[in-house]
Design a protein around this motif. Structure first.
Motif, short mmCIF file in Angstrom:
data_model
loop_
_atom_site.label_atom_id
_atom_site.label_comp_id
_atom_site.label_asym_id
_atom_site.label_seq_id
_atom_site.Cartn_x
_atom_site.Cartn_y
_atom_site.Cartn_z
N TYR A 569 -0.44 60.65 150.49
CA TYR A 569 0.89 60.93 151.28
C TYR A 569 1.68 61.73 150.41
O TYR A 569 2.96 61.91 151.07
CB TYR A 569 1.39 59.83 152.02
N SER A 570 1.48 62.16 149.30
CA SER A 570 2.43 62.76 148.27
C SER A 570 1.52 63.60 147.46
O SER A 570 0.21 63.66 147.36
CB SER A 570 3.06 61.69 147.30
N THR A 571 2.08 64.72 146.84
CA THR A 571 1.62 65.74 146.22
C THR A 571 2.16 65.70 144.57
O THR A 571 3.26 65.53 144.28
CB THR A 571 1.81 66.94 146.77
N GLY A 572 1.24 65.71 143.72
CA GLY A 572 1.71 65.77 142.30
C GLY A 572 2.28 64.47 141.97
O GLY A 572 1.70 63.33 142.39
N ASN A 573 3.66 64.36 141.38
CA ASN A 573 4.28 63.57 141.08
C ASN A 573 5.32 63.16 141.97
O ASN A 573 6.26 62.32 141.49
CB ASN A 573 4.81 63.73 139.59
N SER A 574 5.10 63.57 142.97
CA SER A 574 6.36 63.39 143.91
C SER A 574 6.43 62.08 144.84
O SER A 574 7.55 61.69 145.23
CB SER A 574 6.29 64.40 145.09
N GLY A 575 5.49 61.36 144.58
CA GLY A 575 5.65 59.81 145.46
C GLY A 575 4.92 58.71 144.34
O GLY A 575 4.31 58.88 143.33
N GLN A 576 5.27 57.68 144.73
CA GLN A 576 4.71 56.41 144.24
C GLN A 576 4.18 55.34 145.21
O GLN A 576 4.20 55.50 146.12
CB GLN A 576 5.84 55.49 143.25
N GLY A 577 3.47 54.44 144.58
CA GLY A 577 2.86 53.30 145.30
C GLY A 577 1.39 53.03 145.07
O GLY A 577 0.95 53.93 144.49
N ALA A 578 0.97 51.93 145.63
CA ALA A 578 -0.66 51.55 144.97
C ALA A 578 -1.36 52.57 145.54
O ALA A 578 -2.47 52.75 145.03
CB ALA A 578 -0.83 50.09 145.66
N ASP A 579 -1.18 53.09 146.90
CA ASP A 579 -2.06 54.12 147.47
C ASP A 579 -2.21 55.34 146.76
O ASP A 579 -3.27 55.78 146.48
CB ASP A 579 -1.54 54.37 149.10
N VAL A 580 -0.97 55.77 146.13
CA VAL A 580 -1.02 56.96 145.28
C VAL A 580 -1.56 56.66 144.06
O VAL A 580 -2.53 57.54 143.50
CB VAL A 580 0.62 57.47 145.12
N GLU A 581 -1.24 55.61 143.62
CA GLU A 581 -2.07 55.24 142.25
C GLU A 581 -3.42 55.11 142.19
O GLU A 581 -3.99 55.57 141.41
CB GLU A 581 -1.57 53.94 141.78
N LYS A 582 -3.94 54.58 143.57
CA LYS A 582 -5.69 54.88 143.68
C LYS A 582 -6.04 56.15 143.81
O LYS A 582 -7.12 56.41 143.13
CB LYS A 582 -5.81 54.02 144.89
N VAL A 583 -5.51 56.88 144.14
CA VAL A 583 -5.91 58.45 144.26
C VAL A 583 -5.67 59.16 142.72
O VAL A 583 -6.69 59.69 142.51
CB VAL A 583 -4.95 59.42 145.35
N ILE A 584 -4.69 58.94 142.34
CA ILE A 584 -4.64 59.17 140.73
C ILE A 584 -5.68 58.77 139.85
O ILE A 584 -6.34 59.63 139.19
CB ILE A 584 -3.25 58.83 140.33
N GLU A 585 -5.94 57.44 140.18
CA GLU A 585 -6.98 57.03 139.23
C GLU A 585 -8.31 57.66 139.40
O GLU A 585 -9.18 57.88 138.80
CB GLU A 585 -7.06 55.48 139.40
N ALA A 586 -8.71 57.63 140.99
CA ALA A 586 -9.97 58.27 141.36
C ALA A 586 -10.25 59.71 140.86
O ALA A 586 -11.08 60.18 140.55
CB ALA A 586 -9.91 58.24 142.76
N THR A 587 -9.00 60.51 140.94
CA THR A 587 -9.07 61.90 140.47
C THR A 587 -9.40 62.01 138.89
O THR A 587 -10.24 62.76 138.47
CB THR A 587 -7.69 62.71 140.55
#
Length: 696
Positions: A569-587
């Motif tokens: 639900y966010s692009t690049g560094n624009s958002g925070q939260g567990a769901d975003v962190e999961k995608v960052i880690e997966a990438t």
């Protein structure tokens, strides 16, 4: 790689498409060894298509007339009225692909839109061009149009082609008035645009064309004189002295055959420097000059012009002459030379050659994608087992697949019952192999194999035998031991019933721990890959990375140059939260495991697919604005998104396609259509080809 085809298309009649075809053919024949010519639709079969005959003869094209067209107008309109447009397009793709595979280039010329009835409310040429992947060369008619009208048509046509999802190669505005042409010379368009002036001689018939069309008799004259161009026709109804005041260069004089005064006077004008040169005489009423006049003419050292004769009356003959179309024949040396000079003088030949070498069409329509599935499946047949033979849809799909000759099918079930049911449905599945698991000599082998695979898990031999009585377990074991190359199930069984045996028997590929799925989302002009939309409810970062890697590899198997977007639900560094962190880690995991995968994330869907949004949100990304593989963060998001896109955009969703297994097993939706089963089987064949290294 440059394009291998171009589609020449016009809306109006008499726009001069053949002039453009000739010019393009000259360019192609200079550069390439084998060039084919194709007209998807012609007017009728009773009379051979003029442009096909001309091109095949003039350019010495090595192909039969029957290879050069698809359907007649009546046939095409009947199929469209019968809701068989897809069948029409599929058959045209097949004929076109045969030419493309056997030639360096295919030049396609569409029939102008005016030849179709008003009930056809779409441009059939653009539909065909999009589906065969040919960039469009649009031909507009500029005759008797103002500068404003011509500019308007250029812009409208360009927008229509763009909205249709076609690649626009160039625009030719033909038959331009000189005054308007000079005003347009400084206009600049995004698409290469060329203006060709009106040349009257190209729009006028010759004496030979009139003779052939009206079935005239050649009374006097030689064949070479039949090349004379008829600029206009005049009926000689006045006395000779009055009529002579009205003749002009290139006149065809239409006169009753008993008017000796007009006949002699008209021929005399050829010898006089004080009168224009007429093209010839056409005598009506079935009457010809008497013996004395013939002797007079035959005494000339060389007779100056042709005299033709017809049986009809003067009025009827004049009407027929006015309806004789001006055509360029393969033997029309003068007109051909004039047309070639016209094209060369007004077109940037070097630029056209460079465009042909550099432009490529990235359009992939649903019909194109499905056609390619079957062509690839047919290239190396495999054996696919279908365990759900009691379902009518499976039987209907089996008949289609066998008739298309793309795969060998094994059906599981009672032979007599399957044959009886298929016969009652009017189906012919005689080429399918039918196996009853309970009666098969393979049962013992399969039972022992499953027991050995699962004994450490506490499986008993009796439980192994019970499992093999289940058709999905039996079918999966067939794939595992090489009795079949793949399995398709799920029409009446759950996803778990399909995947569980595969995980227990076939297992995952080395380096892959997660079985996942993708859907091929066939949009109007491109194919996207969505994963995972069917299997994993809430994947963790490692699972998500595995899904991304598998989806990348699956996309490439099917000819898609994968660019993977890890959605959030966010692009690049624009958002925070567990769901975003999961995608960052997966990438991050994807990049560590596979540096060949082009991937970016987290990224929102709009930034992943829209170049304008991408430029604002993630300007330096290799993926943003260009993504074609979309990895959803969970099943809830993925499943709803694919269904929303499918229903709201009329996309064709092919899948779910399972990935990550050592051998191909694919799941069907229990609401699947016959077409879904057919497509899934073809996909399974291609996956099997990839497994044994035979994929093309």
């Amino acid at each position: 790689m440059g394009v291998k085809s171009l589609y020449i298309s016009s809306i109006e009649s008499s726009a001069g498409s053949l002039i453009v075809t000739m010019g393009m053919m000259e360019i192609l024949k200079r550069r390439l060894g084998r060039v084919a010519f194709f007209r998807p639709i012609i007017e009728d079969k009773e009379e051979k298509d003029h442009d096909i005959e001309f091109v095949l003869e003039k350019y010495d094209i090595d192909m039969r007339y029957s290879q050069s067209y698809g359907y007649t107008v009546n046939e095409a309109e009947a199929m469209i009225a019968d809701n068989r447009l897809n069948e029409l397009i599929e058959n045209l793709i097949e004929k076109f692909k045969n030419l493309e595979n056997n030639n360096d280039f295919v030049l396609v010329e569409g029939l102008n839109q005016a030849c179709f009835t008003q009930s056809l409310d779409f441009d059939i040429n653009l539909v065909i061009a999009k589906n065969i992947g040919s960039p469009v060369v649009s031909v507009l008619k500029g005759k008797n149009k103002t500068q404003k009208e011509v500019l308007g048509e250029i812009n409208i046509e360009s927008e229509v082609i763009k909205k249709a999802g076609c690649s626009h190669f160039a625009t030719f505005v033909n038959r331009m008035d000189d005054a308007v042409l000079s005003k347009l010379s400084n206009e600049i368009f995004d698409i290469p645009t060329y203006y060709l002036p009106e040349v009257a001689e190209l729009d006028t018939p010759t004496m030979g064309e009139i003779m052939n069309k009206l079935n005239c008799m050649l009374v006097l004259g030689e064949q070479k004189d039949l090349k004379r161009v008829v600029r206009q026709s005049k009926i000689a109804a006045m006395k000779l002295e009055n009529f002579l005041e009205h003749i002009e260069d290139g006149d065809l004089i239409i006169v009753p055959g008993d008017r000796a005064d007009v006949i002699v006077g008209s021929i005399s004008t050829i010898q006089s420097r004080n009168y224009p040169n007429i093209a010839g005489l056409l005598l009506t009423g079935g009457m010809t000059p008497n013996k004395a006049i013939k002797n007079l003419f035959e005494g000339f050292n060389s007779f100056p012009m042709p005299i033709l004769s017809v049986t009809e009356d003067t009025y009827t003959t004049a009407m027929k002459v006015n309806n004789v179309p001006a055509k360029i024949g393969a033997k029309s040396e003068r007109k051909i030379a004039l047309a070639q000079g016209l094209f060369t003088a007004n077109v940037d030949i070097k630029r056209v050659e460079e465009e042909i070498a550099s432009v490529s069409s990235k359009t992939i329509t649903p019909i194109m994608f499905e056609y390619n599935l079957f062509e690839r499946a047919r290239s190396n047949r495999k054996k696919i087992v279908l365990p759900e033979s009691e379902d009518e849809r499976i039987l209907r799909a089996t008949e289609i697949l066998l008739r298309r000759d793309v795969v060998d099918i094994v059906l599981l079930g009672n032979k007599e019952e399957i044959e009886h049911k298929s016969a009652s449905l009017g189906l012919d599945i005689s080429k399918a192999e039918i196996i009853s698991p309970s009666e098969s000599p393979l049962m013992e082998t399969f039972t022992n194999e499953f027991f050995e695979l699962r004994r450490k898990k506490g499986l008993t031999i009796e439980a192994a035998r019970d499992a093999m009585m289940h058709v999905t377990y039996f079918a999966t074991m067939m794939v595992h031991l090489g009795y079949a190359d793949g399995m398709v199930s799920g029409a009446i069984h759950t996803t778990g019933d399909t995947i569980r045996p595969a995980l227990q028997i076939i297992k995952t590929k080395p380096g892959i721990s997660t079985v996942s799925s993708i859907f091929f989302m066939c949009l109007d002009t491109q194919v996207l890959v969505y994963g995972d939309c069917a299997v994993n409810p809430d994947p963790n970062a490692n699972d998500l990375a595995q899904i991304a890697i598998s989806s990348n590899d699956t996309a490439k198997i099917f000819g898609i140059d994968a660019k993977v977007a890890m959605l959030s639900y966010s692009t690049g560094n624009s958002g925070q939260g567990a769901d975003v962190e999961k995608v960052i880690e997966a990438t991050k995991i994807v990049r560590e495991l596979r540096d060949d995968v082009v991937v970016d994330g987290p990224i929102q869907y709009d930034a992943a697919i829209d170049p304008k949004v991408a430029k604002k949100k993630l300007p330096d990304s290799e993926v943003a604005g260009k993504a074609n593989v979309f990895i959803f963060p969970d099943l809830n998001t993925g499943n709803n998104t694919y269904k929303a896109v499918q229903r709201s955009s009329n996309a064709v969703a092919i899948g779910p396609v399972l990935q990550g297994l050592k051998k191909p097993v694919n799941d069907l939706s229990r609401g699947c259509l016959v077409a879904d089963i057919v497509n899934t089987v073809a996909i399974t064949v291609i996956q099997a080809q990839e497994n044994d290294g035979s994929n093309i």
